[in-house]
Write an enzyme that holds these catalytic residues in place. Sequence first.
Site, PDB file in Angstrom:
ATOM      1  N   GLU B  41       1.438   5.626  23.060  1.00  0.00           N
ATOM      2  CA  GLU B  41       1.622   5.474  21.930  1.00  0.00           C
ATOM      3  C   GLU B  41       3.904   4.469  22.111  1.00  0.00           C
ATOM      4  O   GLU B  41       4.511   5.486  23.438  1.00  0.00           O
ATOM      5  CB  GLU B  41       2.163   5.777  21.049  1.00  0.00           C
ATOM      6  CG  GLU B  41       3.325   4.683  19.623  1.00  0.00           C
ATOM      7  CD  GLU B  41       3.018   6.043  18.358  1.00  0.00           C
ATOM      8  OE1 GLU B  41       3.019   7.375  18.422  1.00  0.00           O
ATOM      9  OE2 GLU B  41       3.871   5.223  16.822  1.00  0.00           O
ATOM     10  N   LYS B 111      -0.696  -1.275  15.007  1.00  0.00           N
ATOM     11  CA  LYS B 111      -0.587  -0.094  13.932  1.00  0.00           C
ATOM     12  C   LYS B 111      -0.313   0.024  12.249  1.00  0.00           C
ATOM     13  O   LYS B 111       0.196  -0.517  11.472  1.00  0.00           O
ATOM     14  CB  LYS B 111       0.664   0.873  13.511  1.00  0.00           C
ATOM     15  CG  LYS B 111       0.594   2.603  13.330  1.00  0.00           C
ATOM     16  CD  LYS B 111       1.909   3.455  14.001  1.00  0.00           C
ATOM     17  CE  LYS B 111       1.652   5.019  14.080  1.00  0.00           C
ATOM     18  NZ  LYS B 111       2.778   5.350  14.372  1.00  0.00           N
ATOM     19  N   CYS B 147      -1.526   6.469  16.958  1.00  0.00           N
ATOM     20  CA  CYS B 147      -0.933   7.887  16.138  1.00  0.00           C
ATOM     21  C   CYS B 147      -1.077   7.777  15.211  1.00  0.00           C
ATOM     22  O   CYS B 147      -2.885   7.597  14.641  1.00  0.00           O
ATOM     23  CB  CYS B 147      -0.112   7.636  16.381  1.00  0.00           C
ATOM     24  SG  CYS B 147       1.015   9.448  15.882  1.00  0.00           S
ATOM     25  N   SER B 184       3.130  12.616  19.962  1.00  0.00           N
ATOM     26  CA  SER B 184       2.497  13.238  18.395  1.00  0.00           C
ATOM     27  C   SER B 184       3.305  14.402  18.983  1.00  0.00           C
ATOM     28  O   SER B 184       3.559  15.511  19.723  1.00  0.00           O
ATOM     29  CB  SER B 184       1.993  14.145  18.613  1.00  0.00           C
ATOM     30  OG  SER B 184       1.225  14.840  17.527  1.00  0.00           O
ATOM     31  N   SER B 298      27.536  36.550  25.073  1.00  0.00           N
ATOM     32  CA  SER B 298      27.877  37.856  24.256  1.00  0.00           C
ATOM     33  C   SER B 298      27.931  39.235  24.588  1.00  0.00           C
ATOM     34  O   SER B 298      27.880  39.909  24.077  1.00  0.00           O
ATOM     35  CB  SER B 298      27.679  37.305  23.017  1.00  0.00           C
ATOM     36  OG  SER B 298      26.316  37.836  22.597  1.00  0.00           O
ATOM     37  N   GLY B 300      24.856  39.544  23.440  1.00  0.00           N
ATOM     38  CA  GLY B 300      23.458  39.668  21.873  1.00  0.00           C
ATOM     39  C   GLY B 300      22.543  38.853  22.546  1.00  0.00           C
ATOM     40  O   GLY B 300      22.349  38.414  24.004  1.00  0.00           O
ATOM     41  N   ILE B 301      21.503  39.102  21.581  1.00  0.00           N
ATOM     42  CA  ILE B 301      20.132  38.654  22.037  1.00  0.00           C
ATOM     43  C   ILE B 301      19.384  37.155  22.182  1.00  0.00           C
ATOM     44  O   ILE B 301      18.933  36.033  22.796  1.00  0.00           O
ATOM     45  CB  ILE B 301      18.973  39.197  20.705  1.00  0.00           C
ATOM     46  CG1 ILE B 301      17.088  38.876  21.647  1.00  0.00           C
ATOM     47  CG2 ILE B 301      18.835  38.923  19.558  1.00  0.00           C
ATOM     48  CD1 ILE B 301      16.742  38.964  21.104  1.00  0.00           C
ATOM     49  N   SER B 303      22.402  34.474  23.049  1.00  0.00           N
ATOM     50  CA  SER B 303      22.721  34.553  24.050  1.00  0.00           C
ATOM     51  C   SER B 303      21.658  34.003  25.630  1.00  0.00           C
ATOM     52  O   SER B 303      21.974  33.693  25.987  1.00  0.00           O
ATOM     53  CB  SER B 303      23.805  34.271  24.500  1.00  0.00           C
ATOM     54  OG  SER B 303      24.462  35.682  24.241  1.00  0.00           O
ATOM     55  N   ASN B 378      36.941  32.737  12.764  1.00  0.00           N
ATOM     56  CA  ASN B 378      37.010  31.773  12.845  1.00  0.00           C
ATOM     57  C   ASN B 378      37.273  31.748  14.035  1.00  0.00           C
ATOM     58  O   ASN B 378      37.419  30.834  15.057  1.00  0.00           O
ATOM     59  CB  ASN B 378      37.268  30.842  11.367  1.00  0.00           C
ATOM     60  CG  ASN B 378      35.655  30.647  11.328  1.00  0.00           C
ATOM     61  OD1 ASN B 378      34.729  31.271  10.837  1.00  0.00           O
ATOM     62  ND2 ASN B 378      35.776  29.906   9.977  1.00  0.00           N
ATOM     63  N   THR B 402      24.266  28.810  21.476  1.00  0.00           N
ATOM     64  CA  THR B 402      23.228  29.478  21.396  1.00  0.00           C
ATOM     65  C   THR B 402      23.030  30.080  19.903  1.00  0.00           C
ATOM     66  O   THR B 402      21.473  30.787  19.502  1.00  0.00           O
ATOM     67  CB  THR B 402      24.030  30.904  21.860  1.00  0.00           C
ATOM     68  OG1 THR B 402      24.587  31.128  21.218  1.00  0.00           O
ATOM     69  CG2 THR B 402      24.452  30.510  23.527  1.00  0.00           C
ATOM     70  N   GLU B 407      20.400  31.696  10.829  1.00  0.00           N
ATOM     71  CA  GLU B 407      22.375  31.480  10.830  1.00  0.00           C
ATOM     72  C   GLU B 407      22.715  30.256  10.298  1.00  0.00           C
ATOM     73  O   GLU B 407      23.603  30.221   9.443  1.00  0.00           O
ATOM     74  CB  GLU B 407      22.934  31.525  12.334  1.00  0.00           C
ATOM     75  CG  GLU B 407      23.073  32.893  13.050  1.00  0.00           C
ATOM     76  CD  GLU B 407      23.382  32.871  14.603  1.00  0.00           C
ATOM     77  OE1 GLU B 407      23.121  34.840  14.389  1.00  0.00           O
ATOM     78  OE2 GLU B 407      24.108  32.113  15.265  1.00  0.00           O
TER      79      GLU B 407
END
Lengths: 550, 550
Positions: B41, B111, B147, B184, B298, B300-301, B303, B378, B402, B407
């Site tokens: 398409e 279409k 489609c 798609s 960081s 952490g998981i 990143s 912040n 990340t 979040e």
Amino acid sequence: MLVALAQLNPTIGALEDNSRKIAHAYQQAIKKNAELVIFSELALCGYPPRDLLSYKSFLQKERELLNKQIIPLTSGDNPPIIVGANFEEDGKLFNTALIIENGAVKSVHKKTLLPDYDVFDESRYYSPAGEQSIVSVNNIPFALTVCEDIWNDRNFFAKPLYDVDPLHKLFSAKPGILINLSASPYHRGKLALRNNLLSYLAKKYACGIFYLNQVGGNDDLIFDGCSLIYNCDGQLIYKARSFEEDLIFFDTDNLFNSTVKKVALPEEDIGLIASALTLGLKDFVTKTGFKKVVIGLSGGIDSAVVAVLAVKALGAENVLGVMMPSVYSSEHSLLDAVKLADNLHVNHRIISIEEVFQAYLGSLNKDGEALLDLAEENVQSRIRGNILMHIANREGYLTLVTGNRSELAVGYCTLYGDMAGALAPLADLSKSEVYTLAQHFNQEAPSAVIPINSIVKPPSAELRPNQKDEDSLPPYNILDPILELYLKEQMGASEIIDRGYNANTVNRVIKMVNRAEFKRKQSAPGLRVSSFAFGLGRRMPISGNTKWNW
Amino acid sequence: MLVALAQLNPTIGALEDNSRKIAHAYQQAIKKNAELVIFSELALCGYPPRDLLSYKSFLQKERELLNKQIIPLTSGDNPPIIVGANFEEDGKLFNTALIIENGAVKSVHKKTLLPDYDVFDESRYYSPAGEQSIVSVNNIPFALTVCEDIWNDRNFFAKPLYDVDPLHKLFSAKPGILINLSASPYHRGKLALRNNLLSYLAKKYACGIFYLNQVGGNDDLIFDGCSLIYNCDGQLIYKARSFEEDLIFFDTDNLFNSTVKKVALPEEDIGLIASALTLGLKDFVTKTGFKKVVIGLSGGIDSAVVAVLAVKALGAENVLGVMMPSVYSSEHSLLDAVKLADNLHVNHRIISIEEVFQAYLGSLNKDGEALLDLAEENVQSRIRGNILMHIANREGYLTLVTGNRSELAVGYCTLYGDMAGALAPLADLSKSEVYTLAQHFNQEAPSAVIPINSIVKPPSAELRPNQKDEDSLPPYNILDPILELYLKEQMGASEIIDRGYNANTVNRVIKMVNRAEFKRKQSAPGLRVSSFAFGLGRRMPISGNTKWNW
């Protein structure tokens, strides 16, 4: 029949507040002997509700308030109501006008034409009406339509957008009156367009017209109200206030009385833009639950104009100006900014960015020496953004972005820096229009509010020594018309060059606009006052933008 | 007839590149004796082109390339082409499949069904086909569709979205073969859905099916390719690669040959998500003209997982990790981050934010003492964002965000801070899915790539002493299912509470999601791998969001 038109300012999705507003306006109207009270398109949920419509529970709540608080108003001999509301039938959703009489829904009038251009997405939510029919209230027959349904006349428009014209069929029964419930956002030129169309339709169908529009800001869109009434000769004979709520009354007999005086359309001048922006700013701040705003005052014209608008919208006591000078700030900048704050009687703070900037240089550069590259220009701008956000986060202010459309279009602005904030009031004004607005504010005040120096000095970001906008951009009197052709008229490079612009300049500007798409994706909402479109009105890809050369 | 299916990765709007790709694939296909070559398409402009379609000059350029570079390929006795392209007629635009034969367009297949839900906006651009008809190539008749046109079967779907089913009419002529050109996008569960539908249709209409899908990332959408071929008994008998370009060949005779072996659908596991994200990341970076990325590590998981993805997508030499510790960083964080960088063989820099943070405190607080409020959390996050952007701006990196979907949904992230960057690869993964992906990466490597400590320690933003995510949020195993019901199933508060969740928690989560709408409006594009939707897939107002209580 005495008809009341309730031009109200709903808040999107604030169903209970909106319902109370409707009930209150109805009570006021019947006190003054209205025999029919009309409300605008989707008056209960506010326009545009967008994906709130995907929530079944939202539609149920609207229906519940309608059943419990609106429909009962008309019970017994109380006058009927016409109100815009969502309506579900056979698993489909319709945008409708309901006629409510004697405590019940008497008829449902579905919208046929669903706009999908620009900021509109109605096919996403609604099914189109199959057929429409004439209705009468107090034995007076009329055609009842919702917004777009009157905007497809095959003679008025050179290229009608849709295959059908609902009015054509409706008026085969010659009803004599047309009622249109609208939520039509303002942009420059819209008034004349509406007036021309409505006057044309009144004459064509020999009908009087009640055109009722929503008023108020909702996110980027500003609805101007300015509801209009036309006699059957196509003359404008009554209008509601622009950019304010209003409740107006008009007797249907007078639609056909040629002695009723004509009224004039409001003038499309910079004052109207100022009113639009003031309302848009006020409503954005209050409808998101804020009361006060903080603005970085650079001494330049953009931030000065935003400060004036904020004071008009919220009062000087709710505006805080922050000056954030650096070593690259010109001598006059700080003085001009302080003068502006004094003229406007707004509080201000002066916070130098120098200490933080030096700390960045110390952390990021060898020996802590400045390199004066673009990265450092951005850091300065981002320190300012961070300071404003810090004040906003700690003290409950909403941060306003001061940039204009010319800058935003070419990306002459720093993401997370001067672009930081919740609303960009000037995001749809060219630099030239910002000047006009500044002069307007100075002329309407007894003495100049915006320091003359802010108006006459050459625009500069003041992020490196002796920087001027024109070092990086074509002069605004070249840039702005190219932007207009590329963004508003949607011409390609060769078409614009054919208009007589320098090919290198055109290609450079287009490249800048395309490259800045990723910045605009992350920009704050702007207030829309033109038929340019950023935000949901312009939906461009990011991938591939370095390869667009058509 | 030997049919070649060219599963290509176009770049949106890169018309010349895409045209070359098409011509190249055609040449390869005919070298292997293909008698018909099929493209997906809108293969020439790439899907979704969005508002590029508003530019006449864009459509003209597409047409020009078609006329000059694609159509001539088929001249003489060269095999015909089927390709998706825009087509203008009577001032209307159609999304079509063109059959090109003997150096000319032989027929145009428009279409009918134009999707407007989720991320799609086709009614904004296209008019629907009036009627469709069967066509034949080399005397083999088939139904040719684009489609969505195969996605409205009244028996397969409990609630078909459209009133008409184009296949129903097309197959009244019993053509025996169905060709569908698609673009798609992948999301979890899509493979099974496609397979069920295609298998059902093949059986229902007793037809073989060539289902050709686009591959590649374009902004937030990732097209998985995985083109499929079904025999007339509804069995999957051939498939193209997932998440890679491919050129596959299949003889139409074998659609009706019951001895041809069935093949299996790829398994819908975390590996598939990893492949999707890797391709999406790679294509976003390269299609926006970048080569290398910078990531804040960081310890952490989140990143860590982004870093692994980036290395897979771009190679370790194109990934830079930056550790930005503060006094609130835990002892292990820096060590874990360095360990990760070492495991991945990526360069890293350690830049303390302490000096800049102290400078902010000195500029903003009395006596320069920290107040430890949200504003200061912040600021720390924004210093990190600014450092990453500084490196990106100075050295030509693209910054990756990340954060994960959990979040982003509740706004547990800092605008202009950890949200700063051009792409958020994990923006559509719940925190729980991020863990699964981390474990997957560790299992597939000879030894753990992501330090176990990053996986097992409680998630924390480390912006104040001893902070944990669960101080501010419900535990993820409660939060994630509530988010799923609110954002994906679009249930209201009372429906979710009826499912057994604590009313206070539900109301609190919904309030957080609504309040965070303004953050998501300014967030970087994410990579879409679920049927959740942020970005253009979720279009919520901002105004009024404090009043939504249904």
